[in-house]
Design an enzyme around this catalytic site. Structure first.
Site, PDB file in Angstrom:
ATOM      1  N   ASP A  32       0.867  -1.301   0.141  1.00  0.00           N
ATOM      2  CA  ASP A  32      -0.071  -0.008   0.290  1.00  0.00           C
ATOM      3  C   ASP A  32       0.519   1.183  -0.093  1.00  0.00           C
ATOM      4  OD1 ASP A  32      -3.018   0.744   1.209  1.00  0.00           O
ATOM      5  OD2 ASP A  32      -1.635   1.913   1.286  1.00  0.00           O
ATOM      6  N   ASN A  88     -12.791  -2.807   3.130  1.00  0.00           N
ATOM      7  CA  ASN A  88     -13.916  -1.921   3.389  1.00  0.00           C
ATOM      8  C   ASN A  88     -14.726  -1.536   2.223  1.00  0.00           C
ATOM      9  OD1 ASN A  88     -12.361  -0.700   5.584  1.00  0.00           O
ATOM     10  ND2 ASN A  88     -11.546   0.336   4.381  1.00  0.00           N
ATOM     11  N   GLN A  95     -14.599   2.885   2.547  1.00  0.00           N
ATOM     12  CA  GLN A  95     -13.797   2.782   0.620  1.00  0.00           C
ATOM     13  C   GLN A  95     -13.652   3.888   0.595  1.00  0.00           C
ATOM     14  OE1 GLN A  95     -16.054   0.290  -1.175  1.00  0.00           O
ATOM     15  NE2 GLN A  95     -14.315  -0.521  -2.621  1.00  0.00           N
ATOM     16  N   HIS A 101     -10.802  -4.545  -2.597  1.00  0.00           N
ATOM     17  CA  HIS A 101      -8.805  -5.151  -2.122  1.00  0.00           C
ATOM     18  C   HIS A 101      -9.207  -5.688  -0.587  1.00  0.00           C
ATOM     19  CE1 HIS A 101     -10.296  -0.881  -1.639  1.00  0.00           C
ATOM     20  NE2 HIS A 101      -9.074  -0.506  -0.523  1.00  0.00           N
ATOM     21  N   HIS A 103      -6.767  -5.657   3.079  1.00  0.00           N
ATOM     22  CA  HIS A 103      -5.987  -4.776   3.953  1.00  0.00           C
ATOM     23  C   HIS A 103      -5.387  -6.155   4.667  1.00  0.00           C
ATOM     24  CE1 HIS A 103      -6.701  -0.455   3.203  1.00  0.00           C
ATOM     25  NE2 HIS A 103      -7.875  -0.703   2.434  1.00  0.00           N
TER      26      HIS A 103
HETATM   27  P1  AMP Z   1      -9.768   2.002   0.541  1.00  0.00           P
HETATM   28  O1  AMP Z   1      -9.587   2.892   1.561  1.00  0.00           O
HETATM   29  O2  AMP Z   1     -10.071   1.061   1.604  1.00  0.00           O
HETATM   30  O3  AMP Z   1     -10.403   1.729  -0.287  1.00  0.00           O
HETATM   31  O4  AMP Z   1      -7.867   1.533   0.620  1.00  0.00           O
HETATM   32  C1  AMP Z   1      -7.681   1.736  -0.661  1.00  0.00           C
HETATM   33  C2  AMP Z   1      -6.016   1.957  -0.521  1.00  0.00           C
HETATM   34  O5  AMP Z   1      -5.228   1.716  -1.266  1.00  0.00           O
HETATM   35  C3  AMP Z   1      -5.452   3.253   0.877  1.00  0.00           C
HETATM   36  O6  AMP Z   1      -4.902   2.225   1.677  1.00  0.00           O
HETATM   37  C4  AMP Z   1      -4.519   3.786  -0.232  1.00  0.00           C
HETATM   38  O7  AMP Z   1      -3.117   4.095   0.410  1.00  0.00           O
HETATM   39  C5  AMP Z   1      -4.221   2.786  -1.318  1.00  0.00           C
HETATM   40  N1  AMP Z   1      -3.635   2.902  -2.770  1.00  0.00           N
HETATM   41  C6  AMP Z   1      -4.418   4.167  -3.165  1.00  0.00           C
HETATM   42  N2  AMP Z   1      -3.545   4.330  -4.483  1.00  0.00           N
HETATM   43  C7  AMP Z   1      -2.497   3.720  -4.543  1.00  0.00           C
HETATM   44  C8  AMP Z   1      -1.401   3.316  -5.039  1.00  0.00           C
HETATM   45  N3  AMP Z   1      -0.957   3.486  -6.487  1.00  0.00           N
HETATM   46  N4  AMP Z   1      -0.358   1.688  -5.346  1.00  0.00           N
HETATM   47  C9  AMP Z   1      -0.593   1.226  -3.580  1.00  0.00           C
HETATM   48  N5  AMP Z   1      -1.641   1.630  -3.334  1.00  0.00           N
HETATM   49  C10 AMP Z   1      -2.965   2.490  -3.195  1.00  0.00           C
END
Ligand code: AMP
Ligand code: ZN
Length: 137
Positions: A32, A88, A95, A101, A103
């Protein structure tokens, strides 16, 4: 199976770089970019499903198997003291990327606190009614 505006679909297609930890036909696991702790990683299916509601049950099962495998491996390598697996669905649930995805978050003694919720209180009647309503036949 792909959403043109989706950042994770672009990562799967190799159009945006990622730090890949594992990849097979169906999934990619990557670090992440905004880690809650050292080693925070994400499991994403290669096909685009917005959330748990869209994800086929079979892939959900495979994702959980992969989560166990990754958590075991990461705990050994990172020597972390605990592990959160979070997922999420919907803006109100936190989310921000609408491509399913999971975590994978290694936790360390003395590390940052991550408070997930504080317990609410509902009356016994409300709890009984809720349990009745939520029973799966
Ligand atoms: P969520 O809030 O559960 O939708 O989590 C989205 C996650 O994606 C967050 O923890 C971000 O830091 C991560 N994220 C967003 N863009 C990228 C990226 N380009 N590469 C890796 N992780 C990402
Ligand atoms: Zn996508």
């Amino acid at each position: 199976m792909r959403d043109e505006n989706c950042i994770f679909c672009k990562i799967v297609a190799g159009e945006i770089p990622s730090r890949t930890l594992f990849e097979d036909e169906d999934f990619k696991v990557m670090l992440d970019v905004g880690p809650a702790a050292k080693g925070h990683a994400l499991i994403i299916p290669k096909a685009h499903y917005a959330d748990i509601y869209e994800l086929p049950g079979e892939l959900a099962g495979e994702a959980m198997k992969l989560a166990k495998r990754m958590a075991t491996h990461m705990t050994t390598v990172l020597n972390c003291d605990g592990f959160n697996i979070l997922q999420n669905n919907g803006e109100v649930a936190g989310q921000t990327v609408f491509h399913y995805h999971m975590h994978l978050i290694p936790r360390y003694k003395g590390g940052d606190e991550m408070i997930l919720w504080k317990a609410n209180h509902f009356s016994d009647e409300e709890m009984d009614a809720l349990a009745e309503k939520l029973k799966v036949q």
